[in-house]
Structures are given as C-alpha cells and as structure tokens.
Design an enzyme around this catalytic site. Structure first.
Site, PDB file in Angstrom:
ATOM      1  N   ARG A  25       0.933  -1.229   0.008  1.00  0.00           N
ATOM      2  CA  ARG A  25      -0.109  -0.037  -0.021  1.00  0.00           C
ATOM      3  C   ARG A  25       0.925   1.195  -0.128  1.00  0.00           C
ATOM      4  O   ARG A  25       0.455   2.367  -0.529  1.00  0.00           O
ATOM      5  CB  ARG A  25      -0.947   0.214   1.261  1.00  0.00           C
ATOM      6  CG  ARG A  25      -2.021   1.052   1.345  1.00  0.00           C
ATOM      7  CD  ARG A  25      -2.852   0.954   2.512  1.00  0.00           C
ATOM      8  NE  ARG A  25      -3.501   2.049   3.127  1.00  0.00           N
ATOM      9  CZ  ARG A  25      -4.753   2.661   2.477  1.00  0.00           C
ATOM     10  NH1 ARG A  25      -5.480   1.977   1.493  1.00  0.00           N
ATOM     11  NH2 ARG A  25      -5.289   3.459   2.879  1.00  0.00           N
ATOM     12  N   ILE A  51      -7.252   7.545  -1.195  1.00  0.00           N
ATOM     13  CA  ILE A  51      -7.145   6.147  -1.505  1.00  0.00           C
ATOM     14  C   ILE A  51      -8.014   5.826  -0.157  1.00  0.00           C
ATOM     15  O   ILE A  51      -7.904   6.111   0.982  1.00  0.00           O
ATOM     16  CB  ILE A  51      -5.718   5.749  -1.203  1.00  0.00           C
ATOM     17  CG1 ILE A  51      -5.671   4.386  -1.190  1.00  0.00           C
ATOM     18  CG2 ILE A  51      -5.081   6.380   0.182  1.00  0.00           C
ATOM     19  CD1 ILE A  51      -4.048   3.813  -1.321  1.00  0.00           C
ATOM     20  N   SER A  52      -8.854   4.794  -0.336  1.00  0.00           N
ATOM     21  CA  SER A  52      -9.598   4.398   0.594  1.00  0.00           C
ATOM     22  C   SER A  52      -9.122   3.604   1.784  1.00  0.00           C
ATOM     23  O   SER A  52      -7.851   3.173   1.567  1.00  0.00           O
ATOM     24  CB  SER A  52     -10.765   3.544  -0.003  1.00  0.00           C
ATOM     25  OG  SER A  52     -11.749   4.045  -0.924  1.00  0.00           O
ATOM     26  N   GLN A  53      -9.648   3.588   2.907  1.00  0.00           N
ATOM     27  CA  GLN A  53      -9.075   2.696   3.965  1.00  0.00           C
ATOM     28  C   GLN A  53      -8.911   1.177   3.653  1.00  0.00           C
ATOM     29  O   GLN A  53      -9.969   0.835   2.879  1.00  0.00           O
ATOM     30  CB  GLN A  53      -9.760   3.038   5.486  1.00  0.00           C
ATOM     31  CG  GLN A  53     -11.077   2.345   5.362  1.00  0.00           C
ATOM     32  CD  GLN A  53     -12.052   2.696   6.696  1.00  0.00           C
ATOM     33  OE1 GLN A  53     -12.915   3.819   6.364  1.00  0.00           O
ATOM     34  NE2 GLN A  53     -11.716   2.069   7.650  1.00  0.00           N
TER      35      GLN A  53
END
Length: 205
Positions: A25, A51-53
């Site tokens: 990530r 950017i999504s969790q």
C-alpha cells in the site's frame, strides 16, 4: 493491518486477505504519507481524491467474489491501489479515471510494478467501458445519487456490482447489485463515505 483492521472486522475471504497482504500500500501514497500508509483511514492522493481505508478496499473486494480469470470494471482508478488488489486476485482489471494527473500517475505505477493485467483508460467512468463489456464484476470507488444504468447494462449475468450511493457523503450506503437470470437485486451493505462520482450519470462535472 490485515489482522487488526480487516480480518478482525469480519472480512473472511482468504484470497482477499492474502491479496491485501501482498499489495504494498505504501507504493500508492505520496512520499510524505508513507508512514501513514497502513493506518485504518483514507488518505489524500491529490486533486481532492483519496485512497480508501484498507478495510473498505477489502470489504468491497470480498463482495465482488473475484475469481482468477474474471473481467472486472473499476470506476475511479485513483491511486491504483484497488485495481492492484483486484489484479492480485487474478482478475483482468479495466479501470477508468476522469482526472488526468491521477490517470497518468496510476498508469506509470502499473507499468513500474509490471501490473500488465490492469488496463487503464481516461474517460467518464459513469459511462463504463462498453467496448469491453460484459464484465463479471463492477466496482465503483466514488459515490453518486444513483447506480449508473450503463454499469448495470455492462454487467454480465450472473454478475456483481458494488457502489456507494447517496445524496451526499453523510447519506451514502454501500450497495451490492446482483444480476442473475435476467433479474437485478440490490442489497444495502451499510453506511460509507466516498468522494463524489462525477460524470454523465453521477454528479455534474
């Protein structure tokens, strides 16, 4: 990250959990945010996008029930992280981004990481990618007022579509759309908060 943020909150698909372990990530965030890359939170990636969790990425991926060889359409490439997770599961990913700087940055990232099963396109994502339809799954990483009809039309039968829907970020629900036997059913999977889905079948540009 996987053990404490994802598995502990109910994501059980072993393939999804392994994909989340394998995709780095920190390569999908800005250098200044690398120390925060594995936190249980969305992070800014520029151009007003995020950017999504990790948990949400894993949850949406699990809902798609991805199998190797599937064709998946992603709307909203963003940093490219979600597409990379889908590719790790063996899918060919057709991903559409409307913001030029994000598109070019993600495309370079895919090339540098040799993620050749990801096919990026610069376009209005709410129109889908009709030339490559049908898709076994569709995943939308931005929230709009409705499920864009072209995305349902381009979904294979059987097929699954996962999308945030709501009149605003505070009212968004994660919706699972299932097409089977010519019928389309929707299931509310709970509240979420995503950036706006902009385009012909989303919010106005």
């Amino acid at each position: 990250m996987v053990r404490e943020q994802i598995e502990a909150r109910g994501v059980r698909d072993p393939g999804v959990l392994e994909a989340m372990r394998q995709v780095p990530r920190h390569l999908f965030v800005e250098p200044a945010l690398v120390p925060k890359a594995y936190m249980d939170a969305p992070l800014p990636i520029g151009e007003g996008q995020t950017i999504s969790q990790p948990y949400i990425v894993a949850l949406m991926t699990e809902l798609l029930q991805v199998k190797p060889g599937m064709k998946i359409l992603e709307i909203g490439t963003g940093s490219g992280y979600q597409a990379a997770v889908l590719a790790q599961l063996g899918a060919t990913v057709y991903t559409v981004e409307r913001i030029k700087p994000l598109f070019f940055a993600a495309r370079k990232r895919f090339m540098d990481m040799r993620l050749f099963s990801i096919k990026p396109k610069l376009d209005d994502g709410t129109l889908g990618w009709p030339e490559e339809a049908p898709f076994d799954g569709v995943l939308v990483t931005a929230g709009g007022p409705q499920v864009p009809p072209p995305l349902v039309d381009q979904l294979a039968d059987p097929g699954r579509l996962v999308i945030p829907v709501g009149e605003g970020r505070r009212d968004q629900k994660l919706i699972l759309v299932e097409k089977s036997g010519g019928r389309v059913a929707t299931t509310d999977m709970g509240g979420v908060a995503f950036v706006d889905l902009v385009g012909a079948h989303g919010w106005g540009a």
